[in-house]
Write a protein that holds these residues in place. Structure first.
Motif, PDB file in Angstrom:
ATOM      1  N   GLU A 160      -2.154  -8.041   4.848  1.00 27.11           N
ATOM      2  CA  GLU A 160      -1.726  -7.622   3.550  1.00 27.11           C
ATOM      3  C   GLU A 160      -2.731  -6.893   2.813  1.00 27.11           C
ATOM      4  OE1 GLU A 160      -0.005 -11.871   4.112  1.00 27.11           O
ATOM      5  OE2 GLU A 160      -1.894 -10.751   4.798  1.00 27.11           O
ATOM      6  N   THR A 161      -4.276  -6.851   3.020  1.00 19.75           N
ATOM      7  CA  THR A 161      -4.982  -6.084   2.319  1.00 19.75           C
ATOM      8  C   THR A 161      -4.992  -4.512   2.952  1.00 19.75           C
ATOM      9  OG1 THR A 161      -6.810  -6.546   3.757  1.00 19.75           O
ATOM     10  CG2 THR A 161      -6.571  -7.849   1.603  1.00 19.75           C
ATOM     11  N   VAL A 162      -4.715  -4.493   4.273  1.00 16.65           N
ATOM     12  CA  VAL A 162      -4.439  -3.362   4.954  1.00 16.65           C
ATOM     13  C   VAL A 162      -3.259  -2.470   4.338  1.00 16.65           C
ATOM     14  CG1 VAL A 162      -3.558  -2.143   7.304  1.00 16.65           C
ATOM     15  CG2 VAL A 162      -5.272  -3.896   7.140  1.00 16.65           C
ATOM     16  N   TRP A 163      -2.366  -3.253   4.017  1.00 15.41           N
ATOM     17  CA  TRP A 163      -1.018  -2.517   3.358  1.00 15.41           C
ATOM     18  C   TRP A 163      -1.106  -2.823   1.865  1.00 15.41           C
ATOM     19  CZ3 TRP A 163       1.500   0.402   6.564  1.00 15.41           C
ATOM     20  CH2 TRP A 163       1.461   0.113   7.846  1.00 15.41           C
ATOM     21  N   ALA A 164      -2.210  -2.451   1.185  1.00 14.23           N
ATOM     22  CA  ALA A 164      -2.564  -2.893  -0.235  1.00 14.23           C
ATOM     23  C   ALA A 164      -1.657  -1.860  -1.085  1.00 14.23           C
ATOM     24  CB  ALA A 164      -3.871  -2.532  -0.471  1.00 14.23           C
ATOM     25  N   MET A 165      -1.350  -0.668  -0.369  1.00 14.73           N
ATOM     26  CA  MET A 165      -0.582   0.215  -1.143  1.00 14.73           C
ATOM     27  C   MET A 165       1.097  -0.024  -1.254  1.00 14.73           C
ATOM     28  SD  MET A 165      -2.178   3.839  -0.063  1.00 14.73           S
ATOM     29  CE  MET A 165      -0.831   4.654  -0.614  1.00 14.73           C
TER      30      MET A 165
END
Length: 98
Positions: free
Chosen positions: A85-90
């Motif tokens: 989820e943090t990798v895909w923060a955008m």
């Protein structure tokens, strides 16, 4: 069905190879194996073809690539460690099912 902490992300603005990413947690290797079968059977019945699978139920992380949709099935430790989820923060979170 058996998954927990299900998150659907709209990754179209952050990624050029997929539109959506689904991340799910399975509590055991048995549950992980069953979820892979359930997801595959449901999407196949809907006419969606599987392009590629990586990982195994013993690895704690399975990636199922359906083209525009990526499905990540993960054990709890792997999910915490990799923090997708943090990798895909955008990306925009569309739905969360605890």
């Amino acid at each position: 069905m058996q998954a927990s902490n299900i998150v659907l992300l709209d990754v179209r603005q952050a990624c050029d190879y997929a539109d959506y990413t689904v991340i799910m947690t399975a509590e055991s290797t048995r549950q992980l194996r069953a979820l892979v079968e359930d997801v595959h059977d449901a999407l196949k019945a809907a006419g969606v073809m599987l392009h590629h699978v990586e990982g195994s139920h013993t690895s704690g992380w399975i990636l199922m690539d359906y083209g525009d949709v990526l499905v990540h099935l993960m054990g709890p430790e792997e999910r915490d460690f990799y923090g997708l989820e943090t990798v895909w923060a955008m990306s925009r979170q569309i739905r969360v099912i605890p």
